[in-house]
Scaffold this motif. Structure first.
Motif, PDB file in Angstrom:
ATOM      1  N   LEU A 180      -6.114  -0.917 -17.794  1.00  0.00           N
ATOM      2  CA  LEU A 180      -4.947  -0.643 -16.910  1.00  0.00           C
ATOM      3  C   LEU A 180      -5.808   0.228 -15.654  1.00  0.00           C
ATOM      4  O   LEU A 180      -4.873   0.541 -14.647  1.00  0.00           O
ATOM      5  CB  LEU A 180      -4.227   0.199 -17.494  1.00  0.00           C
ATOM      6  N   GLU A 181      -7.087  -0.366 -15.515  1.00  0.00           N
ATOM      7  CA  GLU A 181      -7.778   0.208 -14.168  1.00  0.00           C
ATOM      8  C   GLU A 181      -7.183  -0.224 -12.992  1.00  0.00           C
ATOM      9  O   GLU A 181      -7.214   0.795 -12.401  1.00  0.00           O
ATOM     10  CB  GLU A 181      -9.115   0.382 -14.314  1.00  0.00           C
ATOM     11  N   ASP A 182      -7.264  -1.336 -13.131  1.00  0.00           N
ATOM     12  CA  ASP A 182      -6.182  -1.921 -11.720  1.00  0.00           C
ATOM     13  C   ASP A 182      -4.978  -1.187 -11.753  1.00  0.00           C
ATOM     14  O   ASP A 182      -4.387  -1.305 -10.311  1.00  0.00           O
ATOM     15  CB  ASP A 182      -6.136  -3.617 -11.699  1.00  0.00           C
ATOM     16  N   ALA A 183      -4.227  -0.982 -12.473  1.00  0.00           N
ATOM     17  CA  ALA A 183      -2.618  -0.293 -12.140  1.00  0.00           C
ATOM     18  C   ALA A 183      -3.265   0.815 -11.527  1.00  0.00           C
ATOM     19  O   ALA A 183      -2.595   1.633 -10.691  1.00  0.00           O
ATOM     20  CB  ALA A 183      -1.950  -0.303 -13.658  1.00  0.00           C
ATOM     21  N   ARG A 184      -3.918   2.013 -12.285  1.00  0.00           N
ATOM     22  CA  ARG A 184      -4.209   3.059 -11.420  1.00  0.00           C
ATOM     23  C   ARG A 184      -4.334   3.363 -10.243  1.00  0.00           C
ATOM     24  O   ARG A 184      -4.301   3.431  -9.494  1.00  0.00           O
ATOM     25  CB  ARG A 184      -5.241   3.720 -12.971  1.00  0.00           C
ATOM     26  N   LEU A 185      -5.448   2.368 -10.103  1.00  0.00           N
ATOM     27  CA  LEU A 185      -5.820   2.078  -8.353  1.00  0.00           C
ATOM     28  C   LEU A 185      -4.752   2.134  -7.454  1.00  0.00           C
ATOM     29  O   LEU A 185      -4.651   2.393  -6.462  1.00  0.00           O
ATOM     30  CB  LEU A 185      -6.974   1.013  -8.668  1.00  0.00           C
ATOM     31  N   ALA A 186      -3.981   0.609  -7.958  1.00  0.00           N
ATOM     32  CA  ALA A 186      -3.147   0.856  -7.337  1.00  0.00           C
ATOM     33  C   ALA A 186      -2.213   1.949  -7.473  1.00  0.00           C
ATOM     34  O   ALA A 186      -1.377   2.051  -6.377  1.00  0.00           O
ATOM     35  CB  ALA A 186      -2.110  -1.099  -7.921  1.00  0.00           C
ATOM     36  N   ARG A 187      -1.940   2.326  -8.087  1.00  0.00           N
ATOM     37  CA  ARG A 187      -1.022   3.718  -7.789  1.00  0.00           C
ATOM     38  C   ARG A 187      -2.048   4.677  -6.789  1.00  0.00           C
ATOM     39  O   ARG A 187      -0.507   4.976  -6.130  1.00  0.00           O
ATOM     40  CB  ARG A 187      -0.647   3.922  -9.463  1.00  0.00           C
ATOM     41  N   ALA A 188      -2.484   5.251  -7.095  1.00  0.00           N
ATOM     42  CA  ALA A 188      -3.428   5.603  -5.942  1.00  0.00           C
ATOM     43  C   ALA A 188      -3.394   5.635  -4.865  1.00  0.00           C
ATOM     44  O   ALA A 188      -3.188   6.128  -3.746  1.00  0.00           O
ATOM     45  CB  ALA A 188      -4.686   6.336  -7.247  1.00  0.00           C
ATOM     46  N   ILE A 189      -3.637   4.066  -4.765  1.00  0.00           N
ATOM     47  CA  ILE A 189      -3.842   3.759  -2.998  1.00  0.00           C
ATOM     48  C   ILE A 189      -2.058   4.024  -2.691  1.00  0.00           C
ATOM     49  O   ILE A 189      -1.487   3.877  -1.528  1.00  0.00           O
ATOM     50  CB  ILE A 189      -4.109   2.174  -2.922  1.00  0.00           C
ATOM     51  N   THR A 190      -0.948   2.806  -3.141  1.00  0.00           N
ATOM     52  CA  THR A 190       0.440   3.097  -3.096  1.00  0.00           C
ATOM     53  C   THR A 190       0.745   4.775  -2.110  1.00  0.00           C
ATOM     54  O   THR A 190       1.297   5.002  -1.858  1.00  0.00           O
ATOM     55  CB  THR A 190       1.279   3.185  -4.276  1.00  0.00           C
ATOM     56  N   GLY A 191      -0.033   5.930  -3.384  1.00  0.00           N
ATOM     57  CA  GLY A 191       0.298   6.982  -3.157  1.00  0.00           C
ATOM     58  C   GLY A 191       0.030   7.094  -2.128  1.00  0.00           C
ATOM     59  O   GLY A 191       0.534   7.892  -0.863  1.00  0.00           O
ATOM     60  N   ILE A 192      -1.474   7.075  -1.736  1.00  0.00           N
ATOM     61  CA  ILE A 192      -1.705   7.154  -0.097  1.00  0.00           C
ATOM     62  C   ILE A 192      -1.341   6.804   0.889  1.00  0.00           C
ATOM     63  O   ILE A 192      -1.083   7.461   1.826  1.00  0.00           O
ATOM     64  CB  ILE A 192      -3.294   6.796  -0.569  1.00  0.00           C
ATOM     65  N   LEU A 193      -0.535   6.003   0.678  1.00  0.00           N
ATOM     66  CA  LEU A 193      -0.521   4.715   1.863  1.00  0.00           C
ATOM     67  C   LEU A 193       1.384   5.680   1.845  1.00  0.00           C
ATOM     68  O   LEU A 193       1.985   5.631   2.693  1.00  0.00           O
ATOM     69  CB  LEU A 193      -0.213   3.440   1.439  1.00  0.00           C
ATOM     70  N   LEU A 194       2.184   6.795   1.119  1.00  0.00           N
ATOM     71  CA  LEU A 194       3.410   7.329   0.597  1.00  0.00           C
ATOM     72  C   LEU A 194       3.443   7.714   2.145  1.00  0.00           C
ATOM     73  O   LEU A 194       4.219   8.179   2.213  1.00  0.00           O
ATOM     74  CB  LEU A 194       3.781   7.681  -0.609  1.00  0.00           C
ATOM     75  N   ALA A 195       2.352   8.848   2.298  1.00  0.00           N
ATOM     76  CA  ALA A 195       2.733  10.367   3.426  1.00  0.00           C
ATOM     77  C   ALA A 195       2.056   9.701   5.177  1.00  0.00           C
ATOM     78  O   ALA A 195       1.891   8.889   5.382  1.00  0.00           O
ATOM     79  CB  ALA A 195       1.207  10.584   3.282  1.00  0.00           C
ATOM     80  N   PRO A 196       3.410   9.744   5.333  1.00  0.00           N
ATOM     81  CA  PRO A 196       3.671   9.916   7.014  1.00  0.00           C
ATOM     82  C   PRO A 196       2.278   9.744   8.110  1.00  0.00           C
ATOM     83  O   PRO A 196       2.280  10.303   7.202  1.00  0.00           O
ATOM     84  CB  PRO A 196       5.146  10.459   7.510  1.00  0.00           C
TER      85      PRO A 196
END
Length: 272
Positions: A180-196
């Motif tokens: 699930l490395e791909d999912a952990r990377l996707a979560r991190a990228i999404t989290g980084i993109l969340l900040a305004p």
């Protein structure tokens, strides 16, 4: 001969109460020692579990910088488990520092970030699991740390997105993501993109790293790094569409998802 002031097996068996009568500095040093242990029971089930809980509860507030400095030094450690658990320590420290502003100076965070940025895309041991060492998970642990750094250093968000892209496109690997490395990377990228504050181009600009990496591709078997790239982008598309349980959908999710889909049409030309 020295004696460890903490009875770690008993502490773990008791649900990790914070030890009475032991200075946080001694506890921090003891945890740091255990976090390089080759035994996953010692390193993961005891030391990391204790660190995560005690940092979150504030017991280690006075030694967070000490813990972070020791962890950052381990990005060049000769033993793989020491390197791959360093980002987990930093994530715990950074999350606590974010919850209580002023606990850790920004200079320390920037010091740690420099070490992390040098290590993350270049680590060659990327297996998620080893039958003797247990969880290694350099990719997943590093992704967690990247998201934590983005929360503390928002001005580095585009650089962190590039780091994540350089990690999953790194050609020096024969390991295909299977833990699930791909999912952990996707979560991190999404989290980084969340900040305004990011523009649409800043939110998607890191994909140039991906397109550059894929530019020389041709017919033949898919190399592991390309498999990892496509797996991560597929996971990211899902995360951008559904959002995170905490945070929701990023501001430029549609724009980034469209750019991701354009890359995924390279292997999947049947996509609409």
């Amino acid at each position: 001969m020295t004696t460890d002031p903490v009875d770690w097996p008993s502490t773990a068996a008791g649900g990790f109460p914070f030890p009475d009568g032991v200075s946080p500095a001694l506890i921090a040093d003891g945890l740091s020692d255990l976090l390089v242990d080759a035994d996953p029971e010692v390193r993961d089930a005891r030391a990391y579990t204790a660190l995560a809980r005690w940092a979150r509860e504030g017991h280690l507030d006075g030694v967070l910088e000490r813990l972070g400095d020791t962890a950052a030094e381990r990005f060049t450690h000769p033993e793989v488990q020491a390197r791959t658990f360093a980002p987990l320590v930093l994530r715990c420290v950074l999350d606590r520092a974010g919850a209580v502003p002023g606990l850790v100076p920004e200079a320390a965070v920037r010091r740690w970030y420099a070490g992390f940025a040098s290590w993350y895309p270049s680590e060659r041991e990327t297996r998620g699991w080893d039958d003797s060492l247990g969880w290694l998970h350099a990719v997943a642990h590093g992704a967690d740390a990247a998201a934590a750094f983005a929360r503390r250093l928002p001005e580095e968000r585009t650089g962190l997105l590039d780091l994540c892209a350089r990690r999953f496109t790194a050609p020096h690997t024969d390991y295909r993501y299977e833990q699930l490395e791909d999912a952990r990377l996707a979560r991190a990228i999404t989290g980084i993109l969340l900040a305004p504050g990011l523009t649409a181009e800043q939110a998607a600009g890191w994909l140039s790293v991906v397109t550059d990496a894929l530019a020389g591709g041709g017919p033949g078997p898919v190399p592991p790094w390309a498999f990892n790239t496509f797996a991560t982008l597929q996971a990211l598309h899902l995360h951008l569409t559904r959002g995170l349980a905490e945070g929701g959908v990023p501001p430029h999710a549609v724009h980034v998802a469209d750019r991701v889909a354009a890359v995924l049409r390279l292997p999947c030309g049947w996509l609409a």
